[in-house]
Write an enzyme that holds these catalytic residues in place. Structure first.
Site, PDB file in Angstrom:
ATOM      1  N   HIS A  86      55.197  34.103  35.991  1.00 50.98           N
ATOM      2  CA  HIS A  86      54.851  35.089  37.014  1.00 50.98           C
ATOM      3  C   HIS A  86      55.799  34.905  38.189  1.00 50.98           C
ATOM      4  CE1 HIS A  86      52.466  37.687  39.607  1.00 50.98           C
ATOM      5  NE2 HIS A  86      52.685  36.790  40.549  1.00 50.98           N
ATOM      6  N   ASP A 165      39.093  41.044  41.012  1.00 47.62           N
ATOM      7  CA  ASP A 165      40.328  40.981  41.798  1.00 47.62           C
ATOM      8  C   ASP A 165      40.801  42.382  42.171  1.00 47.62           C
ATOM      9  OD1 ASP A 165      42.740  39.721  42.946  1.00 47.62           O
ATOM     10  OD2 ASP A 165      43.703  40.919  41.394  1.00 47.62           O
ATOM     11  N   ARG A 172      41.313  43.903  50.569  1.00 48.47           N
ATOM     12  CA  ARG A 172      42.152  43.056  51.437  1.00 48.47           C
ATOM     13  C   ARG A 172      43.315  43.853  52.006  1.00 48.47           C
ATOM     14  NH1 ARG A 172      44.016  39.146  47.381  1.00 48.47           N
ATOM     15  NH2 ARG A 172      45.285  38.249  49.015  1.00 48.47           N
ATOM     16  N   SER A 187      43.963  35.345  43.448  1.00 49.10           N
ATOM     17  CA  SER A 187      44.194  36.696  42.932  1.00 49.10           C
ATOM     18  C   SER A 187      45.240  36.652  41.802  1.00 49.10           C
ATOM     19  CB  SER A 187      44.682  37.585  44.086  1.00 49.10           C
ATOM     20  OG  SER A 187      45.232  38.779  43.619  1.00 49.10           O
ATOM     21  N   LYS A 191      44.329  36.608  37.258  1.00 45.93           N
ATOM     22  CA  LYS A 191      44.906  37.536  36.267  1.00 45.93           C
ATOM     23  C   LYS A 191      45.716  36.770  35.226  1.00 45.93           C
ATOM     24  CE  LYS A 191      46.229  39.790  39.897  1.00 45.93           C
ATOM     25  NZ  LYS A 191      46.664  40.625  41.003  1.00 45.93           N
TER      26      LYS A 191
HETATM   27  N1  URA Z   1      49.839  39.615  44.329  1.00 43.60           N
HETATM   28  C1  URA Z   1      48.585  39.596  43.831  1.00 43.60           C
HETATM   29  O1  URA Z   1      48.376  39.860  42.645  1.00 43.60           O
HETATM   30  N2  URA Z   1      47.582  39.268  44.660  1.00 43.60           N
HETATM   31  C2  URA Z   1      47.760  38.979  45.957  1.00 43.60           C
HETATM   32  O2  URA Z   1      46.796  38.683  46.639  1.00 43.60           O
HETATM   33  C3  URA Z   1      49.064  39.009  46.468  1.00 43.60           C
HETATM   34  C4  URA Z   1      50.096  39.333  45.625  1.00 43.60           C
END
Ligand code: URA
Length: 429
Positions: A86, A165, A172, A187, A191
């Site tokens: 990622h 999320d 957010r 977050s 995932k």
């Molecule tokens: N990318 C995400 O998936 N979540 C965040 O909170 C910030 C960047």
């Protein structure tokens, strides 16, 4: 149903700097998804977390509660080690494109769920959608078929993955609470862990074009994510890498696919090749394949074979010409000397203004728009020499893009020392 807690007590606990219990965390995430905790209550809690932080136990539990809100994928039936990567995102960051087939060519399976770009950094799915016919949306069964055919798959995350999320991230975004490190880390990791890979390598970027421009904050984010991953049973490590200058020479969707294919053909700019190979080495090591040299799979064409198989399995044509923009505009060096600054954020904003990115989630992107760089910092340049070429479908976009790009370029007197971050700044295990 009788609720075991009241949202207001959970908010008050964090407001008063107390640690949340595991039971409070599990409940608040679940109750938020069920609509029992209202948006304004979750917004207050997110702000209390931003101001008063969460400890490691709380952050790991928060992540696990978000994973539990949806499905957890499982690729153990493939009989191959699974590993993913990622990136926190950057300008010209097309690394996933050559990296996934490269790691697959070395014997690991790479199930990669990616996103679209918003703002000045591009999204992997937007880039791949520049390839005629290529499909981002796959069912879980189709994802498995592509993995069997190519060893790697890059596709959109389905609605079933960490739904808590999705709801919380949108909240957010409109309540100025994105910046809380425990919330960013949980977050991203919810995932990635739900995606089911056994190993994970994080590319945490720092510098002007990165989401975390401050190196200390980037380090804290990387350390938090590595801890969450390892505590949740996913072998995780991170590289902190430079995003003060765009990666490679191409910024924009089709342009970045073109550059990725050059890397898979054994060429391409050295920074893109070096970072791709460094991340591949980390991924292969986590997959128990540390004896394989990814550089060989780039040189002998096997990584390219896996790329072509993956694109075909997702209904794309790897031989089709990529879309190009209707108009081009060249920006030349204003003076002779050394190019000392090519600011990643400025170039990202310029590419975005050309149409390569979107301002709102529902906007379309232009496949052909973007920027081709002709020089990188450290290069000697002459007045009038082309520094970059901009591409857009609509000529009216050039003025705004030029203003952004000019802001990010400095040509200084010959002999001036260039101050650049090293490509790989540190490694966190
Ligand atoms: N990318 C995400 O998936 N979540 C965040 O909170 C910030 C960047």
């Amino acid at each position: 149903m009788t609720e075991p807690f009241a949202a207001v007590d959970v908010i008050a606990a964090k407001r008063d700097r107390r640690e949340l219990t595991d039971e409070q965390i599990d409940w608040v995430i679940d109750a938020y998804v069920r609509g029992v905790v209202a948006d304004e209550q979750m917004a207050a809690l997110a702000m209390a977390i931003l101001l008063n932080d969460m400890g490691e136990r709380e952050t790991v539990r928060w992540t696990e509660a978000m994973i539990a809100s949806g499905e957890r994928m499982d690729f153990s039936g493939l009989g191959l080690p699974t590993v993913d990567k990622h990136s926190t995102g950057g300008v010209g960051d097309k690394i996933t494109l050559p990296l996934a087939p490269l790691v697959a060519a070395c014997g690991a399976a790479v199930p990669q769920l990616s996103g679209r770009g918003l703002g000045h950094t591009g999204g992997t799915l937007d880039k791949l959608e520049a390839i005629p016919g290529w499909q981002a949306r796959l069912t879980n069964a189709q994802m498995l078929e592509v993995l069997r055919a190519a060893g790697c798959v890059i596709c959109a995350a389905g609605d079933g993955l960490a739904p808590a999320d999705r709801k919380l991230y949108a909240l957010r975004d409109v309540t100025a609470t994105v910046e809380a490190i425990p919330l960013i880390a949980s977050s991203i990791m919810s995932k990635k862990i739900a995606e089911g890979a056994a190993g994970l390598v994080l590319d945490v970027k720092t510098g002007s074009g990165a989401f975390m421009s401050d190196p200390l904050q980037a380090r804290r984010l990387a350390e938090t994510m590595v801890r969450i991953g390892n505590d949740s049973g996913v072998r995780t490590r991170a590289l902190i890498t430079a995003m003060d200058v765009p990666l490679g020479l191409m910024v924009g969707n089709a342009l970045e696919v073109q550059e990725s294919v050059e890397v898979l053909a054994g060429g391409g700019p050295s920074d893109v090749v070096d970072l791709t190979v460094a991340l591949a080495r980390e991924m292969l090591d986590l997959a128990g394949l540390g004896h394989k040299d990814p550089a060989d799979a780039l040189a002998d064409g096997t990584a390219m074979d896996h790329w072509r198989r993956m694109i075909r399995a997702q209904h794309g044509d790897p031989d089709a010409p990529l879309p190009t923009a209707a108009h081009a505009h060249v920006l030349v060096a204003p003076a002779s000397g050394v190019l000392t600054r090519l600011d990643a954020r400025a170039i990202g904003v310029a590419a975005w203004r050309l149409g390569a990115g979107r301002a709102r989630k529902e906007d379309a992107v232009s496949a052909g728009a973007g920027i081709e760089l002709h020089a990188k910092p450290g290069a000697t340049v002459f007045a009038g020499q082309p520094l970059l070429t901009m591409y857009a479908d609509d000529e009216a976009r050039f003025a705004g893009a030029l203003a952004a790009a000019e802001e990010g370029i400095t040509v200084a007197a010959a002999g001036t020392v260039v101050d650049r971050l090293p490509l790989i700044i540190s490694r966190i295990t």
